[in-house]
Design a protein around this motif. Structure first.
Motif, PDB file in Angstrom:
ATOM      1  N   THR A  56       0.821  -1.214   0.000  1.00  0.00           N
ATOM      2  CA  THR A  56       0.000   0.000   0.000  1.00  0.00           C
ATOM      3  C   THR A  56       0.852   1.260   0.000  1.00  0.00           C
ATOM      4  O   THR A  56       0.627   2.188  -0.786  1.00  0.00           O
ATOM      5  CB  THR A  56      -0.926  -0.001   1.233  1.00  0.00           C
ATOM      6  N   ARG A 101       0.543  -6.880  -2.242  1.00  0.00           N
ATOM      7  CA  ARG A 101      -0.761  -6.280  -2.547  1.00  0.00           C
ATOM      8  C   ARG A 101      -1.941  -7.125  -2.054  1.00  0.00           C
ATOM      9  O   ARG A 101      -2.844  -6.612  -1.374  1.00  0.00           O
ATOM     10  CB  ARG A 101      -0.887  -6.035  -4.051  1.00  0.00           C
ATOM     11  N   GLU A 105      -4.551  -5.851   0.856  1.00  0.00           N
ATOM     12  CA  GLU A 105      -5.957  -5.606   0.543  1.00  0.00           C
ATOM     13  C   GLU A 105      -6.867  -6.516   1.362  1.00  0.00           C
ATOM     14  O   GLU A 105      -7.947  -6.098   1.798  1.00  0.00           O
ATOM     15  CB  GLU A 105      -6.187  -5.800  -0.957  1.00  0.00           C
TER      16      GLU A 105
END
Length: 368
Positions: A56, A101, A105
């Motif tokens: 992020t 990622r 998430e």
């Protein structure tokens, strides 16, 4: 066991830890990172160095990137290959790359700590390591939370040994940031500048002058060297494929040994130009080689300086020199090359090229 052997055994100092973990974005990988990694590796039987990419924070940095350090030099591939190459001599260090990622998430969606699934994945990758290293005190707190069995150890938290950070490097122009990058990183970000043009345009001398003042590497024109050896305009069509490969290899060596920028004297397109001119032949591999090249800047030197007879040049007439120049420029432009044209006298070409290269390296007008 006799007393002598017991004394020898006591004198051997073993590593503090069996396995260690050192992770980071390495955005970019710099000499401070390298120093910390090697210090950590000195007290571990095995150290895992993990490139934590595409997380992020990294995506936010790159999505709004306006810093002077070229963003193309922050690619995952550049960082990973520099880490692997720089650390490959050390048998107890293993480099891993981890895409953050999905875990980030998933943690956001589940309302968990941002590192929750990342840390689970680290254990899946490496097992229960004995120590987790960091230079950031807040990271150590997370390590103690997610790796309760391992020591959380700070290494040079005040950056007293190598007072630099990745964020500071990103705020620097290329020429300032360069000194903070390890050698293997430098090799991957060195700029590549091509000089091309028709015969007797002063190109080769210009390249040598610029390489001297910039203190960097350069290549010579392989086909021209072969012609000078036999004192003929062309040494025969059979040798031209060898010129293409020799030029490519010379360029690669020059980039690896460069001081920020490698200056390359001609490429495959010039080889094709002279093959057509003197041997009435074409070579398909030339265009494939040329298309695969990636130049940071291409200078095209016009034939605006006096023609010099050297025993192998054949076209002193200015109208022919101009025709050859236009044909060669067309060959480059058909392949999508953007040319910076040098069409002055010797001094003007030298000064313009030097200014353009310095700008490419991030220098501003008047800056030393």
């Amino acid at each position: 066991m006799n007393e002598r052997n017991q004394d020898q055994q006591r004198s051997v100092k073993r590593c503090t830890y069996r396995t260690g973990f050192f992770g980071g974005k390495f955005l970019p990988f710099h000499r401070g990172h390298l120093d910390c990694i090697l210090r950590c590796a000195s007290e571990c039987e095995k150290l895992y160095v993990v490139l934590m990419h595409n997380g992020t924070e990294e995506r936010e940095i790159l999505a709004n990137y306006h810093d002077p350090f070229p963003v193309e030099h922050l690619s995952r591939e550049t960082r990973e290959m520099a880490l692997r190459s720089e650390l490959s001599p050390f048998d107890n260090i293993q480099v891993l790359a981890y895409d953050c990622r999905e875990a980030d998430e998933w943690a956001l969606e589940q309302g968990k700590h941002p590192w929750f699934y990342e840390c689970q994945d680290m254990v899946k990758l490496m097992g229960h390591f004995d120590v987790a290293y960091s230079s950031e005190p807040e990271y150590s707190e997370c390590f103690r939370m997610f790796y309760p069995w391992a020591d959380a150890k700070l290494v040079d938290p005040g950056r007293t040994r190598t007072p630099i950070s990745a964020s500071a490097i990103r705020r620097m122009p290329f020429y300032q940031a360069y000194q903070h990058l390890p050698l293997e990183y430098q090799k991957r970000v060195n700029k590549k500048v091509l000089f091309t043009g028709p015969e007797s345009c002063g190109k080769s001398t210009l390249v040598r002058k610029l390489a001297a003042v910039l203190g960097t590497s350069f290549t010579e024109e392989m086909g021209k060297l072969a012609c000078e050896k036999v004192k003929l305009p062309s040494p025969g069509a059979a040798l031209y494929p060898g010129f293409v490969f020799a030029q490519k290899m010379a360029d690669m060596r020059a980039v690896e040994t460069a001081n920020m920028v490698a200056l390359c004297d001609t490429d495959a397109i010039v080889t094709e130009f002279y093959l057509e001119l003197y041997e009435n032949r074409t070579l398909p591999l030339v265009f494939e080689t040329a298309k695969a090249n990636s130049w940071d800047k291409v200078f095209f030197v016009e034939s605006t300086v006096p023609w010099v007879a050297d025993g192998i040049r054949t076209s002193p007439e200015q109208d022919i020199r101009k025709q050859q120049s236009e044909k060669l420029k067309t060959m480059y432009r058909e392949l999508g090359y953007e040319l910076t044209v040098l069409d002055g006298d010797y001094r003007e070409n030298y000064e313009k090229a030097l200014d353009e290269i310095r700008s490419l390296l991030g220098y501003e007008d008047g800056e030393e």
